[in-house]
Design an enzyme around this catalytic site. Structure first.
Site, PDB file in Angstrom:
ATOM      1  N   SER A  13       0.301   7.686   4.335  1.00 18.01           N
ATOM      2  CA  SER A  13       0.378   6.163   4.469  1.00 18.01           C
ATOM      3  C   SER A  13      -0.039   5.519   3.369  1.00 18.01           C
ATOM      4  O   SER A  13      -1.149   5.905   2.739  1.00 18.01           O
ATOM      5  CB  SER A  13      -0.362   5.983   5.675  1.00 18.01           C
ATOM      6  OG  SER A  13       0.126   4.951   6.496  1.00 18.01           O
ATOM      7  N   PRO A  14       0.424   4.254   2.863  1.00 17.94           N
ATOM      8  CA  PRO A  14       0.066   3.357   1.820  1.00 17.94           C
ATOM      9  C   PRO A  14      -1.624   2.940   2.014  1.00 17.94           C
ATOM     10  O   PRO A  14      -1.886   2.728   3.188  1.00 17.94           O
ATOM     11  CB  PRO A  14       0.831   2.199   1.888  1.00 17.94           C
ATOM     12  CG  PRO A  14       1.535   2.260   3.295  1.00 17.94           C
ATOM     13  CD  PRO A  14       1.751   3.745   3.658  1.00 17.94           C
ATOM     14  N   CYS A  41      -4.485   0.687   0.151  1.00 16.13           N
ATOM     15  CA  CYS A  41      -5.004  -0.335  -0.686  1.00 16.13           C
ATOM     16  C   CYS A  41      -6.296   0.399  -1.444  1.00 16.13           C
ATOM     17  O   CYS A  41      -7.262   0.964  -0.613  1.00 16.13           O
ATOM     18  CB  CYS A  41      -5.606  -1.319  -0.384  1.00 16.13           C
ATOM     19  SG  CYS A  41      -4.231  -2.523   0.410  1.00 16.13           S
ATOM     20  N   ALA A  74      -0.088  -0.898  -0.722  1.00 20.44           N
ATOM     21  CA  ALA A  74       0.518  -2.444  -0.941  1.00 20.44           C
ATOM     22  C   ALA A  74       0.605  -2.869  -2.158  1.00 20.44           C
ATOM     23  O   ALA A  74      -0.468  -2.992  -2.709  1.00 20.44           O
ATOM     24  CB  ALA A  74      -0.238  -3.369  -0.011  1.00 20.44           C
ATOM     25  N   GLN A  89       5.056   0.567  -1.576  1.00 25.10           N
ATOM     26  CA  GLN A  89       5.071  -0.420  -0.460  1.00 25.10           C
ATOM     27  C   GLN A  89       5.055  -1.939  -1.192  1.00 25.10           C
ATOM     28  O   GLN A  89       3.975  -2.040  -1.866  1.00 25.10           O
ATOM     29  CB  GLN A  89       4.012  -0.375   0.603  1.00 25.10           C
ATOM     30  CG  GLN A  89       3.882  -1.191   1.714  1.00 25.10           C
ATOM     31  CD  GLN A  89       2.734  -1.138   2.514  1.00 25.10           C
ATOM     32  OE1 GLN A  89       1.699  -1.260   2.031  1.00 25.10           O
ATOM     33  NE2 GLN A  89       3.142  -0.772   3.762  1.00 25.10           N
ATOM     34  N   TYR A 120       0.299  -9.955   7.444  1.00 22.11           N
ATOM     35  CA  TYR A 120       0.753 -10.475   5.916  1.00 22.11           C
ATOM     36  C   TYR A 120       2.019 -11.474   6.028  1.00 22.11           C
ATOM     37  O   TYR A 120       2.250 -11.350   7.137  1.00 22.11           O
ATOM     38  CB  TYR A 120       0.927  -9.205   5.096  1.00 22.11           C
ATOM     39  CG  TYR A 120      -0.677  -8.541   4.837  1.00 22.11           C
ATOM     40  CD1 TYR A 120      -1.713  -9.197   4.269  1.00 22.11           C
ATOM     41  CD2 TYR A 120      -0.659  -7.026   5.226  1.00 22.11           C
ATOM     42  CE1 TYR A 120      -2.967  -8.509   4.075  1.00 22.11           C
ATOM     43  CE2 TYR A 120      -1.865  -6.502   5.211  1.00 22.11           C
ATOM     44  CZ  TYR A 120      -3.037  -7.237   4.426  1.00 22.11           C
ATOM     45  OH  TYR A 120      -4.206  -6.582   4.404  1.00 22.11           O
ATOM     46  N   ARG A 140       7.761  -1.285   7.066  1.00 16.50           N
ATOM     47  CA  ARG A 140       6.552  -0.854   8.085  1.00 16.50           C
ATOM     48  C   ARG A 140       6.492  -2.284   8.732  1.00 16.50           C
ATOM     49  O   ARG A 140       6.344  -3.159   8.152  1.00 16.50           O
ATOM     50  CB  ARG A 140       5.084  -0.657   7.181  1.00 16.50           C
ATOM     51  CG  ARG A 140       4.116  -0.642   8.317  1.00 16.50           C
ATOM     52  CD  ARG A 140       2.890  -0.192   7.689  1.00 16.50           C
ATOM     53  NE  ARG A 140       2.719   1.148   7.767  1.00 16.50           N
ATOM     54  CZ  ARG A 140       1.649   1.976   7.518  1.00 16.50           C
ATOM     55  NH1 ARG A 140       0.596   1.334   7.059  1.00 16.50           N
ATOM     56  NH2 ARG A 140       1.720   3.314   7.756  1.00 16.50           N
ATOM     57  N   LEU A 158      -4.089   7.252  13.900  1.00 16.86           N
ATOM     58  CA  LEU A 158      -4.830   8.383  14.554  1.00 16.86           C
ATOM     59  C   LEU A 158      -4.152   9.446  14.883  1.00 16.86           C
ATOM     60  O   LEU A 158      -4.160   9.775  16.110  1.00 16.86           O
ATOM     61  CB  LEU A 158      -5.636   7.593  15.712  1.00 16.86           C
ATOM     62  CG  LEU A 158      -6.704   6.620  15.444  1.00 16.86           C
ATOM     63  CD1 LEU A 158      -7.341   6.144  16.679  1.00 16.86           C
ATOM     64  CD2 LEU A 158      -7.966   7.482  14.583  1.00 16.86           C
ATOM     65  N   ARG A 183      -6.267   7.760   6.846  1.00 15.15           N
ATOM     66  CA  ARG A 183      -7.790   8.191   6.747  1.00 15.15           C
ATOM     67  C   ARG A 183      -7.692   9.832   6.507  1.00 15.15           C
ATOM     68  O   ARG A 183      -8.542  10.401   5.750  1.00 15.15           O
ATOM     69  CB  ARG A 183      -8.490   7.592   7.717  1.00 15.15           C
ATOM     70  CG  ARG A 183      -8.654   6.130   7.475  1.00 15.15           C
ATOM     71  CD  ARG A 183      -9.173   5.641   8.749  1.00 15.15           C
ATOM     72  NE  ARG A 183      -8.364   5.565  10.029  1.00 15.15           N
ATOM     73  CZ  ARG A 183      -8.612   5.132  11.080  1.00 15.15           C
ATOM     74  NH1 ARG A 183      -9.613   4.402  11.371  1.00 15.15           N
ATOM     75  NH2 ARG A 183      -7.533   4.851  11.984  1.00 15.15           N
TER      76      ARG A 183
END
Ligand SMILES: Cc1cc2nc3c(=O)[nH]c(=O)nc-3n(C[C@H](O)[C@H](O)[C@H](O)COP(=O)(O)O)c2cc1C
Length: 366
Positions: free
Chosen positions: A22-23, A25, A57, A100, A182, A230, A301, A324
């Site tokens: 997953s992207p 930052c 991002a 992304q 965003y 996304r 998760l 994560r």
């Protein structure tokens, strides 16, 4: 035979498995330009075993960045630095690469998370933000200037220019960031969009901003590059977007030529609280996949190989993304392959770590 490790095609792009990084930052860029931190960080993820890694991002204008440390793809320097890093990652690992593209809207001009994560204060070089309406993200956040028709056209053109740069760099996939409060999500959600022009009011009008960008970007992104988005599948508020809205939006994005949709959720206001259960976005993804037929990815998760395998094998989503969990275990895909009895590609330098070459079967599955 593992479903998680079955290949998948997004448009013309084939991924070796359904695991996606997953992207994330890193807040470690310099005026949008990737640094050696990214060389190490993305280089590490190149050998996670995931079929696709999505670069964090990456903002289409300087003012569209979340923080002073966020990545951008608005200058030749940004492009050159990222091109070098992606070339390194391709030599160093086995993954395919996505990016992304984002505009932070009213969540721009923020502090890095480890510097407080709130709005930049006087003396911290804050800048003007834009949004659909003068509705801040939360108390003590900047009140955005209302985006004019010219602003909207400029942001659309900026997405197109950054997409052109991403194609030149050679990305396999481009992902539009339409989630997490965003700019594009703030246009879609009735919580933050109170406009009375053609970009506000009905769901059809609120979808217009994101759809116009998606259409314009698709026009410059060849079919050999997968294009996805996304989205926020649910605002988790009674006055916000529902899963039904996510289905309608996904259908419309598919119709303008997107190859996949990633289901995330939440983020429209500072006080939004997402559910905290395992795979909390899976029911939303399942509905989007069933009702639209678009290739669907889900995030949130997802932590164990068995959980990821069941999401894909039970047809609830076509791909899973981990954030994560991949920082915690950057060889997550390798370890999942052992648990699920699947094969994963390895660079020649690391071939001798393949468990079948050195660990007895019983130990491998322990
Ligand atoms: C350090 C960090 C940075 C993140 N940056 C982004 C980002 O750039 N774009 C995005 O869409 N989501 C971002 N997210 C959200 C993750 O991509 C992911 O959706 C979320 O963490 C839930 O997945 P997880 O439970 O596997 O961590 C970030 C999350 C973390 C932990």
């Amino acid at each position: 035979m593992s479903s998680l490790f079955a290949p998948i095609k997004l448009g013309q792009v084939e991924l070796s498995n359904r695991i996606v990084v997953s992207p994330m930052c890193q807040y470690s860029a310099d005026d949008g330009t990737a640094t050696d931190w990214h060389l190490g960080h993305l280089g590490m993820l190149a050998n996670s075993g995931a079929g696709l890694v999505i670069v964090e991002a990456t903002h289409v204008t300087r003012q569209g960045r979340i923080t002073h440390g966020c990545m951008g793809l608005y200058s030749d320097d940004n492009e050159a630095a990222l091109a070098r890093i992606i070339a390194h990652c391709r030599r160093a690992g086995t993954a395919k690469w996505g990016i992304q593209l984002a505009h932070a809207g009213r969540k721009a001009s923020s502090q890095r998370p480890w510097e407080g994560g709130g709005a930049l204060q006087d003396g911290q070089d804050p800048w003007e933000t834009i949004g659909p309406s003068p509705v801040p993200f939360g108390p003590n956040w900047h009140i955005p200037r209302v985006a004019t028709a010219d602003d909207i056209a400029r942001v659309r053109e900026a997405f197109v220019n950054s997409a052109r740069r991403a194609v030149r760099i050679g990305f396999d996939a481009i992902e539009l960031h339409y989630a997490h409060g965003y700019l594009a999500h703030s246009f879609l959600s009735p919580v933050s969009n109170h406009r009375t022009d053609q970009y506000g009011g009905s769901l059809e009008n609120r979808m217009r901003f994101g759809l116009e960008i998606a259409k314009a970007v698709r026009a410059v992104v060849p079919k050999s590059v997968a294009l996805g988005a996304r989205i926020t599948g649910n605002d988790w508020r009674d006055d916000g977007l529902s899963t039904h809205d996510a289905v309608t939006y996904s259908m419309a994005l598919k119709a303008v030529g997107l190859d996949y949709i990633d289901i995330s959720s939440g983020g429209i206001t500072a006080d939004t609280r997402n559910p905290t259960g395992p795979g909390y976005n899976v029911p939303i993804a399942e509905q989007v996949k069933r009702e639209t037929g678009v290739a669907t990815r889900v995030v949130g998760l997802i932590t164990t190989p068995a959980q990821a395998e069941s999401i894909v094998s039970e047809g609830k989503a076509d791909m899973v993304a981990l954030a994560r969990g991949m920082l915690d275990d950057p060889r997550w895909g390798w370890h999942a392959a052992v648990v699920l009895g699947a094969e994963v590609a390895r660079v020649p330098q690391y071939l001798r770590a393949a468990p079948k070459l050195w660990a007895p079967a019983a130990q491998r599955r322990a």
